[in-house]
Design an enzyme around this catalytic site. Structure first.
Site, PDB file in Angstrom:
ATOM      1  N   ASP A   1       0.852  -1.195   0.000  1.00 12.43           N
ATOM      2  CA  ASP A   1       0.000   0.000   0.000  1.00 12.43           C
ATOM      3  C   ASP A   1       0.887   1.243   0.000  1.00 12.43           C
ATOM      4  O   ASP A   1       1.982   1.224  -0.579  1.00 12.43           O
ATOM      5  CB  ASP A   1      -0.935  -0.022   1.217  1.00 12.43           C
ATOM      6  CG  ASP A   1      -2.267   0.659   0.930  1.00 12.43           C
ATOM      7  OD1 ASP A   1      -2.256   1.886   0.759  1.00 12.43           O
ATOM      8  OD2 ASP A   1      -3.296  -0.031   0.881  1.00 12.43           O
TER       9      ASP A   1
ATOM     10  N   HIS B   1      -3.698   6.264   3.047  1.00 11.25           N
ATOM     11  CA  HIS B   1      -4.452   5.074   2.667  1.00 11.25           C
ATOM     12  C   HIS B   1      -3.938   3.828   3.384  1.00 11.25           C
ATOM     13  O   HIS B   1      -4.711   3.051   3.974  1.00 11.25           O
ATOM     14  CB  HIS B   1      -4.362   4.917   1.143  1.00 11.25           C
ATOM     15  CG  HIS B   1      -5.235   3.865   0.561  1.00 11.25           C
ATOM     16  ND1 HIS B   1      -4.847   2.559   0.434  1.00 11.25           N
ATOM     17  CD2 HIS B   1      -6.484   3.925   0.029  1.00 11.25           C
ATOM     18  CE1 HIS B   1      -5.806   1.861  -0.144  1.00 11.25           C
ATOM     19  NE2 HIS B   1      -6.819   2.667  -0.411  1.00 11.25           N
TER      20      HIS B   1
ATOM     21  N   SER C   1     -11.127  -0.785  -0.802  1.00 11.55           N
ATOM     22  CA  SER C   1      -9.838  -0.689  -0.109  1.00 11.55           C
ATOM     23  C   SER C   1      -9.985  -0.961   1.379  1.00 11.55           C
ATOM     24  O   SER C   1      -9.057  -1.432   2.028  1.00 11.55           O
ATOM     25  CB  SER C   1      -9.238   0.711  -0.291  1.00 11.55           C
ATOM     26  OG  SER C   1      -8.780   0.905  -1.591  1.00 11.55           O
TER      27      SER C   1
END
Length: 901
Positions: free
Chosen positions: A156, A206, A530
């Site tokens: 990620d 994220h 996600s």
């Protein structure tokens, strides 16, 4: 399943410099090379005839190769073909870029005003975190099962491991104990990575959110609980502070996570594909075959309808995760106050938007109507009687048109501030950067309705919104009364173009509260597949703990079989269907982790793919294993899910957007043996199932039918096995949108078609990338629109004028008299969507065509088509056009004189 393999030469010649309008972009002149066997990469680079440099060494146990960059971009395809011909080279692929996954940041906030939080972690330690209640994860925590001893590699944006809820350190003994930064801050997907050992995430967020979903510790004021707090995390940073990620970096990250001993690898990354053969998918599939489950988010393009599977989630054996909505809509709100007729009205929460130049000053509200159900409130220009709004904060309801349009209408009457009130539960961050606006914000639907009532009664309501930096924040949990537990409308639909079942199953991904980088507020509410994927990864760790196996197939089979199929909903309140959602939207359904961990009846597969009408596989086998200590009798059944029509009408060629038209028709099944089946303890039984496709469907609309084989045992076992097929011919479906495939020009960013017989003056051959020409010449640009995916798109250059003897001769290829292909063609493994290719006169063999008149014939291979057969392509051609080449500038001569000394 019928498949044709594209030749290695075609793989090497794939397009690089095309402008991708919707498909993943490629890096000009860059390729991924796979070796036949291990070799020294430095020596390999030196052995290449053309000037090439190393981007990344990719020598691992399961993949041995490198990504390389050719200096001469114009001739890179020819150079790549030469590399493929080298004796120790197995494959060559173009290097593609994938963006940071689309996700919605609803709100962020720091750990302040904790006394205002209604905690979800109760004093007795019971897990009441809503995503965990939806998936039975809470039962593991209550039983003291936390994923202890399991290593999860997360690919990620990195992790803010100094966050107190993520361990506060990096390295052995820490929660985030291994991993690395594979790219560096300055990496954007096109340049060369600069790796280091520190996977810190400070500029994206994220990955930190994802890490918290898996393993956040309970030392936070918001009751955030990781699904598997006892695991060890590995963090592999593959995004810089801006831009995309190349698939060479993703290949490196997955291989490194595998070699570092990860028991599970999770990635909330991807891009539209639909094909299982791209290099990243291929590598991930190898890792799964070698015993490590790989979970990848299904994608967030649900609005585009069927056949929009994402890579590498579409890889064979890879577990694709869809998203359902949270039962709660949490919001981290800024605290503010308001007055009614000058008297204190109380406090309220808001989510600041962009811009957010609020000052704390008291500003009166101006409502755009009093109807709190108006779906298009503020979408039309305000009436002429509207006063100057420069001294007000305009109050407008969310809905129908964009935030920007609503703000533009307010600014047109002088407004500097706009406050939106929501049309669903909770709030979200608004972005509406319009000239003249100073601040936007959002409040809840309830708060907006209260103000509207006061304003309609003639009261003056004024709000004081503080600057974001100085505002105290608090958590508010709103009941999701509309979409709780249903499939998120954004979750991408499968299947793949090879008709493999995707996704596998779903978990909560809508409105998820988790950790966020400390410099961005420490906590945040985000939505996307996600967020669903890391929860599934945490569940895998918990199930591993209980079942004592790490086998990817066993885990996927049992989790799919015990998942709970979901009814279909369009996302609107009251829109719930009586039909189960199609398999290509939800897979097996919502994961029920505790049931999966303790199931004693096991199925041998996770789904059955029936293919299309032309390649229909009627008969399938699967086994039922009874691992209990007593004999169990099973009743087999067939529960249909909704059949979704891919196309809206017979005249359409592009899949209909969500929500698709649904019908109740589903396949019928004959079981052998028939009737109830008794299986003694410790034994298994092979079941043969014969399918008959549903009747009454219109094959021209490409219906995708699906359902579940139900397996109900006398011990209370209730399992389901998804199946899916297409009641039509994939090969007969149009893949090339001829009406939108045309010739444009390189300086037109709208990609509009040009008229016939236009003349383009190109840079001299070999000089297209020179500064002198690149931005000064206008080249022809081929725009290709694919209504469905095509594994191979060709671009044949056809001469329309005569040449003197000695010029290159044409050759008939697949029925077309061609000089060769545009040097950026063929383009491989294409999703549906569009791309554009600028042509500077170069062919795929590196040579240049002479000045003259031409057309370009575009050929797109049909789904399940044979690339060697002309009849398996759809084709169209551009308008005729002419090219000439600019002359090279003359070199100035320098006069010299001899002087005697």
């Amino acid at each position: 399943m019928v498949r044709f393999t594209l030749s290695a030469a075609l793989l090497a010649a794939a397009a690089l410099a095309r402008a991708n309008l919707s498909a993943p972009q490629t890096v000009p002149g860059a390729f991924i090379v796979e070796y036949e066997e291990d070799q020294d990469t430095g020596s390999f680079i030196n052995s290449i005839d053309d000037d090439a440099s190393l981007r990344k060494d990719l020598r691992y146990k399961l993949f041995k190769g490198a990504s390389i960059q050719f200096t001469n971009v114009e001739k890179s395809e020819d150079a790549a073909a030469k590399v493929l011909a080298m004796p120790k080279v197995k494959n060559v692929w173009p290097l593609r870029r994938y963006p940071l996954p689309q996700h919605t940041v609803h709100s962020t906030g720091s750990a302040v005003a904790a006394e205002m939080v209604k905690r979800q972690l109760q004093g007795n330690g019971t897990d009441t975190f809503s995503p965990h209640l939806q998936t039975q994860v809470n039962k593991f925590r209550d039983a003291g099962i936390t994923g202890q001893g399991i290593k999860i590699g997360v690919v990620d944006t990195g992790t803010d491991y100094l966050h107190p809820s993520l361990g506060g350190c990096f390295g052995p003994g820490c929660l985030v104990s291994y991993g690395r930064d594979i790219v560096g801050d300055g990496y954007d997907g096109s340049n060369t990575p600069v790796p280091d050992a520190d996977p810190m995430d400070t500029c994206q967020g994220h990955g930190t959110h994802v890490a918290g979903i898996i393993a956040a510790q309970s030392n936070n004021p918001y009751g955030i609980i990781g699904a598997a707090q006892g695991v060890t995390l590995g963090s592999y940073r593959v995004f810089g502070c801006q831009g995309d990620v190349g698939n060479d970096v993703l290949i490196a990250a997955f291989n490194q996570a595998y070699e570092d001993g990860s028991d599970i690898i999770s990635a909330s990354i991807g891009g539209p594909s639909g094909w299982s053969d791209d290099p990243w998918s291929t590598v991930v599939s190898r890792i799964v075959k070698n015993g490590v489950p790989c979970l990848i988010s299904a994608g967030n393009e649900g609005d585009l309808g069927l056949f929009y599977a994402s890579t590498a989630a579409n890889g064979r054996g890879v577990t694709a995760i869809g998203s359902i909505d949270n039962t709660l809509s949490p919001a981290l709100l800024n605290n503010a106050s308001f007055t009614v007729n000058g008297a204190a009205g109380g406090s309220f929460g808001f989510t600041p938007g962009s811009p957010a130049l609020w000052t704390g000053a008291s500003i009166p509200l101006y409502p755009i109507g009093f109807d709190t159900t108006d779906p298009a409130n503020g979408c039309d220009p305000y009436p002429a009687s509207t006063p100057d709004l420069s001294g007000y904060a305009v109050l407008v309801r969310r809905g129908t048109c964009t935030f920007v349009q609503k703000v533009q209408n307010a600014v047109a009457k002088g407004a500097k501030y706009v406050v939106f009130y929501n049309n669903v539960a909770g709030t979200t961050a608004v972005s509406a950067s319009v000239a003249g606006i100073s601040g936007v914000a959002m409040v809840t639907a309830e708060q907006g309705a209260t103000w509207i009532k006061d304003l309609q009664a003639g009261s003056k309501v004024s709000v004081s919104l503080p600057n974001t930096a100085s505002a105290t924040k608090f958590l508010a949990n709103f009941e999701n009364t509309g979409t709780a537990g249903f499939l998120s409308t954004y979750t991408s639909w499968g299947p793949t173009f090879d008709l493999e079942v995707k996704p596998q199953f779903s978990t909560p991904g809508g409105m998820i509260l988790s950790t966020y980088p400390r410099n961005q507020g420490s906590y945040g509410v985000l939505s996307g597949t996600s967020m669903a994927c890391p929860l599934a990864a945490g569940i895998y760790a918990l199930v591993m703990n209980v079942r004592g196996t790490k086998d990817p197939r066993v885990l996927e089979n049992v989790i799919s079989a015990t998942s709970k199929p979901n009814f279909f909903q369009t996302g609107a309140t009251g829109s719930t269907s009586k039909l189960l959602a199609p398999i290509p939207q939800q897979g097996g359904g919502t994961v029920q982790a505790w049931d999966a961990a303790h199931a004693t009846t096991l199925l041998s597969v996770s789904s059955l793919a029936l293919n299309d009408t032309n390649h229909f596989v009627a008969k399938h086998e699967f086994s039922i294993s009874n691992t209990a200590k007593t004999s169990i009798t099973y009743a087999l059944g067939n529960t249909g899910a909704a059949t979704a029509y891919t196309l809206a009408t017979e005249g359409d060629i592009t899949p209909a957007p969500f929500p698709n038209a649904l019908v109740a028709n589903y396949a019928s099944i004959a079981f052998s043996p028939s009737g109830n089946i008794t299986i003694p303890a410790g034994q298994r039984k092979i079941i043969t199932v014969t399918f008959t496709p549903p009747a009454g469907l219109n094959p021209k609309l490409l219906p995708v039918y699906s359902g579940y084989i139900t397996v109900n045992g006398t011990d209370g076992a209730a399992l389901s096995l998804p199946y899916m097929g297409v009641a039509g011919s994939m090969k007969s479906v149009a893949v090339l949108d001829k009406s939108q495939t045309h010739l444009s020009q390189s300086n037109d960013r709208t990609f509009a078609p040009v008229a016939s017989n236009q003349t383009f003056t190109l840079a001299p051959p070999g000089h297209a990338n020179d500064t002198l020409y690149r931005n000064r010449t206008i080249a022809p640009q081929v725009v290709v629109m694919l209504a469905m995916g095509s594994a191979l798109v060709r671009g044949e250059v056809v001469p329309l004028s005569n040449y003197t003897s000695g010029q290159a001769n044409t050759t008939v290829v697949l029925g077309t008299n061609t000089l060769g292909q545009v040097n950026e063609f063929p383009v491989l493994l294409n999703p549906r969507g569009d791309f554009a290719v600028r042509w500077e006169g170069q062919l795929d063999d590196g040579s240049y065509v002479p000045a003259g008149r031409y057309k370009i014939v575009i050929k797109a291979l049909k789904i399940f088509g044979n690339p060697e057969k002309a009849e398996d392509y759809e084709s169209t051609e551009t308008v005729p056009f002419s090219i000439t080449y600019a002359a090279l500038p003359r070199r100035r001569s320098v006069r010299t004189s001899k002087r005697s000394v």
